[in-house]
Design a protein around this motif. Structure first.
Motif, PDB file in Angstrom:
ATOM      1  N   THR A 179      -2.978  49.303   2.825  1.00 20.25           N
ATOM      2  CA  THR A 179      -4.386  48.917   2.791  1.00 20.25           C
ATOM      3  C   THR A 179      -4.910  49.218   1.397  1.00 20.25           C
ATOM      4  O   THR A 179      -4.734  50.333   0.893  1.00 20.25           O
ATOM      5  N   ASP A 180      -5.523  48.223   0.756  1.00 21.25           N
ATOM      6  CA  ASP A 180      -6.048  48.380  -0.599  1.00 21.25           C
ATOM      7  C   ASP A 180      -7.566  48.532  -0.549  1.00 21.25           C
ATOM      8  O   ASP A 180      -8.251  47.789   0.167  1.00 21.25           O
ATOM      9  N   TYR A 181      -8.060  49.479  -1.332  1.00 16.97           N
ATOM     10  CA  TYR A 181      -9.499  49.664  -1.509  1.00 16.97           C
ATOM     11  C   TYR A 181      -9.823  49.282  -2.946  1.00 16.97           C
ATOM     12  O   TYR A 181      -9.289  49.878  -3.889  1.00 16.97           O
ATOM     13  N   ILE A 182     -10.663  48.272  -3.124  1.00 14.03           N
ATOM     14  CA  ILE A 182     -10.961  47.727  -4.443  1.00 14.03           C
ATOM     15  C   ILE A 182     -12.370  48.113  -4.834  1.00 14.03           C
ATOM     16  O   ILE A 182     -13.325  47.854  -4.084  1.00 14.03           O
ATOM     17  N   LEU A 183     -12.526  48.756  -5.988  1.00 17.32           N
ATOM     18  CA  LEU A 183     -13.826  49.173  -6.509  1.00 17.32           C
ATOM     19  C   LEU A 183     -14.159  48.295  -7.709  1.00 17.32           C
ATOM     20  O   LEU A 183     -13.389  48.233  -8.672  1.00 17.32           O
ATOM     21  N   LEU A 184     -15.306  47.618  -7.647  1.00 15.24           N
ATOM     22  CA  LEU A 184     -15.688  46.636  -8.659  1.00 15.24           C
ATOM     23  C   LEU A 184     -16.967  47.054  -9.363  1.00 15.24           C
ATOM     24  O   LEU A 184     -17.950  47.413  -8.711  1.00 15.24           O
ATOM     25  N   ARG A 185     -16.952  46.981 -10.677  1.00 13.10           N
ATOM     26  CA  ARG A 185     -18.173  47.142 -11.471  1.00 13.10           C
ATOM     27  C   ARG A 185     -18.391  45.839 -12.247  1.00 13.10           C
ATOM     28  O   ARG A 185     -17.665  45.571 -13.204  1.00 13.10           O
ATOM     29  N   ASN A 186     -19.339  45.042 -11.799  1.00 15.42           N
ATOM     30  CA  ASN A 186     -19.649  43.763 -12.444  1.00 15.42           C
ATOM     31  C   ASN A 186     -18.407  42.885 -12.554  1.00 15.42           C
ATOM     32  O   ASN A 186     -18.238  42.131 -13.513  1.00 15.42           O
ATOM     33  N   ALA A 187     -17.508  42.983 -11.566  1.00 16.45           N
ATOM     34  CA  ALA A 187     -16.217  42.310 -11.626  1.00 16.45           C
ATOM     35  C   ALA A 187     -16.107  41.281 -10.494  1.00 16.45           C
ATOM     36  O   ALA A 187     -16.978  41.177  -9.633  1.00 16.45           O
ATOM     37  N   SER A 188     -14.998  40.525 -10.504  1.00 17.26           N
ATOM     38  CA  SER A 188     -14.806  39.433  -9.554  1.00 17.26           C
ATOM     39  C   SER A 188     -13.541  39.658  -8.731  1.00 17.26           C
ATOM     40  O   SER A 188     -12.542  40.204  -9.219  1.00 17.26           O
ATOM     41  N   TYR A 189     -13.611  39.216  -7.477  1.00 18.59           N
ATOM     42  CA  TYR A 189     -12.506  39.320  -6.538  1.00 18.59           C
ATOM     43  C   TYR A 189     -12.368  37.991  -5.813  1.00 18.59           C
ATOM     44  O   TYR A 189     -13.367  37.395  -5.384  1.00 18.59           O
ATOM     45  N   SER A 190     -11.139  37.503  -5.672  1.00 21.04           N
ATOM     46  CA  SER A 190     -10.933  36.260  -4.937  1.00 21.04           C
ATOM     47  C   SER A 190      -9.651  36.353  -4.121  1.00 21.04           C
ATOM     48  O   SER A 190      -8.643  36.916  -4.561  1.00 21.04           O
ATOM     49  N   SER A 191      -9.716  35.790  -2.916  1.00 24.89           N
ATOM     50  CA  SER A 191      -8.567  35.664  -2.033  1.00 24.89           C
ATOM     51  C   SER A 191      -8.740  34.370  -1.253  1.00 24.89           C
ATOM     52  O   SER A 191      -9.689  33.613  -1.478  1.00 24.89           O
ATOM     53  N   HIS A 192      -7.856  34.137  -0.297  1.00 29.17           N
ATOM     54  CA  HIS A 192      -7.998  32.942   0.533  1.00 29.17           C
ATOM     55  C   HIS A 192      -9.225  33.035   1.443  1.00 29.17           C
ATOM     56  O   HIS A 192      -9.751  32.011   1.880  1.00 29.17           O
ATOM     57  N   GLU A 193      -9.694  34.272   1.705  1.00 26.13           N
ATOM     58  CA  GLU A 193     -10.801  34.450   2.638  1.00 26.13           C
ATOM     59  C   GLU A 193     -12.171  34.463   1.961  1.00 26.13           C
ATOM     60  O   GLU A 193     -13.121  33.868   2.466  1.00 26.13           O
ATOM     61  N   VAL A 194     -12.299  35.143   0.818  1.00 25.38           N
ATOM     62  CA  VAL A 194     -13.615  35.324   0.196  1.00 25.38           C
ATOM     63  C   VAL A 194     -13.501  35.224  -1.316  1.00 25.38           C
ATOM     64  O   VAL A 194     -12.411  35.317  -1.890  1.00 25.38           O
ATOM     65  N   ASP A 195     -14.678  35.078  -1.949  1.00 23.08           N
ATOM     66  CA  ASP A 195     -14.734  34.977  -3.406  1.00 23.08           C
ATOM     67  C   ASP A 195     -16.024  35.640  -3.881  1.00 23.08           C
ATOM     68  O   ASP A 195     -17.109  35.177  -3.565  1.00 23.08           O
ATOM     69  N   PHE A 196     -15.902  36.753  -4.614  1.00 25.27           N
ATOM     70  CA  PHE A 196     -17.052  37.446  -5.175  1.00 25.27           C
ATOM     71  C   PHE A 196     -17.008  37.319  -6.697  1.00 25.27           C
ATOM     72  O   PHE A 196     -15.967  37.548  -7.310  1.00 25.27           O
ATOM     73  N   LYS A 197     -18.150  36.995  -7.287  1.00 27.95           N
ATOM     74  CA  LYS A 197     -18.222  36.818  -8.731  1.00 27.95           C
ATOM     75  C   LYS A 197     -19.182  37.838  -9.346  1.00 27.95           C
ATOM     76  O   LYS A 197     -20.359  37.884  -8.990  1.00 27.95           O
ATOM     77  N   GLY A 198     -18.690  38.667 -10.250  1.00 27.52           N
ATOM     78  CA  GLY A 198     -19.524  39.568 -11.027  1.00 27.52           C
ATOM     79  C   GLY A 198     -20.384  40.499 -10.198  1.00 27.52           C
ATOM     80  O   GLY A 198     -21.601  40.535 -10.370  1.00 27.52           O
ATOM     81  N   VAL A 244      -8.018  49.352  -8.208  1.00 28.95           N
ATOM     82  CA  VAL A 244      -7.447  49.177  -6.878  1.00 28.95           C
ATOM     83  C   VAL A 244      -6.815  50.504  -6.468  1.00 28.95           C
ATOM     84  O   VAL A 244      -5.996  51.063  -7.200  1.00 28.95           O
ATOM     85  N   VAL A 245      -7.227  51.003  -5.314  1.00 25.68           N
ATOM     86  CA  VAL A 245      -6.640  52.222  -4.747  1.00 25.68           C
ATOM     87  C   VAL A 245      -5.811  51.795  -3.542  1.00 25.68           C
ATOM     88  O   VAL A 245      -6.361  51.340  -2.533  1.00 25.68           O
ATOM     89  N   ARG A 246      -4.510  51.911  -3.651  1.00 24.47           N
ATOM     90  CA  ARG A 246      -3.611  51.487  -2.573  1.00 24.47           C
ATOM     91  C   ARG A 246      -3.175  52.691  -1.746  1.00 24.47           C
ATOM     92  O   ARG A 246      -2.675  53.682  -2.273  1.00 24.47           O
ATOM     93  N   TYR A 247      -3.391  52.575  -0.443  1.00 24.49           N
ATOM     94  CA  TYR A 247      -2.951  53.601   0.492  1.00 24.49           C
ATOM     95  C   TYR A 247      -1.779  53.000   1.278  1.00 24.49           C
ATOM     96  O   TYR A 247      -1.971  52.336   2.289  1.00 24.49           O
ATOM     97  N   PRO A 248      -0.542  53.204   0.817  1.00 22.34           N
ATOM     98  CA  PRO A 248       0.607  52.494   1.399  1.00 22.34           C
ATOM     99  C   PRO A 248       0.911  52.887   2.836  1.00 22.34           C
ATOM    100  O   PRO A 248       1.529  52.121   3.568  1.00 22.34           O
ATOM    101  N   GLY A 249       0.481  54.064   3.257  1.00 17.15           N
ATOM    102  CA  GLY A 249       0.790  54.527   4.607  1.00 17.15           C
ATOM    103  C   GLY A 249      -0.198  54.083   5.661  1.00 17.15           C
ATOM    104  O   GLY A 249      -0.060  54.446   6.833  1.00 17.15           O
ATOM    105  N   LEU A 250      -1.200  53.300   5.275  1.00 21.47           N
ATOM    106  CA  LEU A 250      -2.232  52.873   6.214  1.00 21.47           C
ATOM    107  C   LEU A 250      -2.243  51.352   6.289  1.00 21.47           C
ATOM    108  O   LEU A 250      -2.295  50.675   5.265  1.00 21.47           O
ATOM    109  N   ARG A 251      -2.218  50.799   7.487  1.00 20.84           N
ATOM    110  CA  ARG A 251      -2.194  49.345   7.662  1.00 20.84           C
ATOM    111  C   ARG A 251      -3.339  48.935   8.589  1.00 20.84           C
ATOM    112  O   ARG A 251      -3.162  48.822   9.805  1.00 20.84           O
TER     113      ARG A 251
END
Length: 225
Positions: free
Chosen positions: A34-53, A78-85
């Motif tokens: 499970t990945d935890y993504i921390l954004l500061r004025n940044a963008s994230y995109s996947s097949h499900e959602v798209d965040f800009k800035g 990106v903070v990845r917690y490999p043991g959690l799904r």
């Protein structure tokens, strides 16, 4: 306590992998836990959602493909917690970097940005420290990963060591590290990830169950139907 300038792996009670995305950089990921993504004025995109800035915190379930992109006035981690799904995805954005919804110590406030699905799951808090704050000395029982959204300050450690907090930077704090935050003339606002939550839903106490009432009896008219 360390500043995160490159990929790091934490081999401890809670194993974590941390990946920075620098200003002007773009990185692609496939979550293996499970990945935890921390954004500061940044963008994230996947097949499900798209965040800009945006200023945002996201929890992304395993096997999700996504891209994080930073402009020149942006940063992300990106903070990845490999043991959690976790199966679910969670998204939080904060437009105005104002005070939080909950009271914290010494005039600080916080909002629970990523709620734990169960007691003990990871949690991300949006934290607002007021100007001219000299925080009470304290520790945490688990690691902390923080991303500074705005402002500059310091963390006072043992032996009078000072750790600088700079807007756009991130830090890793090992569990049980004695510290206190210090701010200057402007507030400091940040996201803070913790791998374990001290509160959250349980099978006995959860939002659905506490609003479920049993023991009622139908009237005679209903029984005859």
């Amino acid at each position: 306590m360390i500043k995160i300038n490159a990929d790091i792996s934490i081999a401890d009670r809670w194993p974590l992998n941390i990946f920075p995305i620098a200003p002007g950089q773009q990185r692609q990921f496939v979550s293996s836990g499970t990945d935890y993504i921390l954004l500061r004025n940044a963008s994230y995109s996947s097949h499900e959602v798209d965040f800009k800035g945006v200023h945002g915190a996201l929890a992304v379930s395993a096997e999700t493909e996504y891209t994080v992109c930073c402009g020149m006035d942006a940063s992300a981690f990106v903070v990845r917690y490999p043991g959690l799904r976790l199966e679910e995805q969670r998204y939080f954005t904060q437009k105005n970097l104002d005070i939080g919804n909950l009271s914290y110590m010494d005039g600080g406030t916080n909002t629970t940005a990523i709620n734990p699905g169960r007691l003990g799951d990871p949690v991300v808090n949006y934290v607002h420290f007021p100007s001219n704050m000299y925080q009470t000395l304290h520790t945490h029982p688990s690691h902390r990963v923080g991303l500074i959204l705005s402002g500059n300050g310091k963390v006072e450690l043992n032996n009078k060591e000072m750790f600088n907090l700079e807007e756009g930077s991130a830090f890793f704090m090992r569990r049980n590290e004695l510290h206190n935050f210090i701010t200057g003339d402007v507030p400091v606002v940040l996201f803070v990830f913790a791998p374990d939550s001290g509160c959250g839903p349980t099978d006995e106490v959860n939002a659905l169950k506490v609003r479920t009432y049993i023991g009622q009896q139908r009237g005679q008219q209903n029984d005859e139907r």
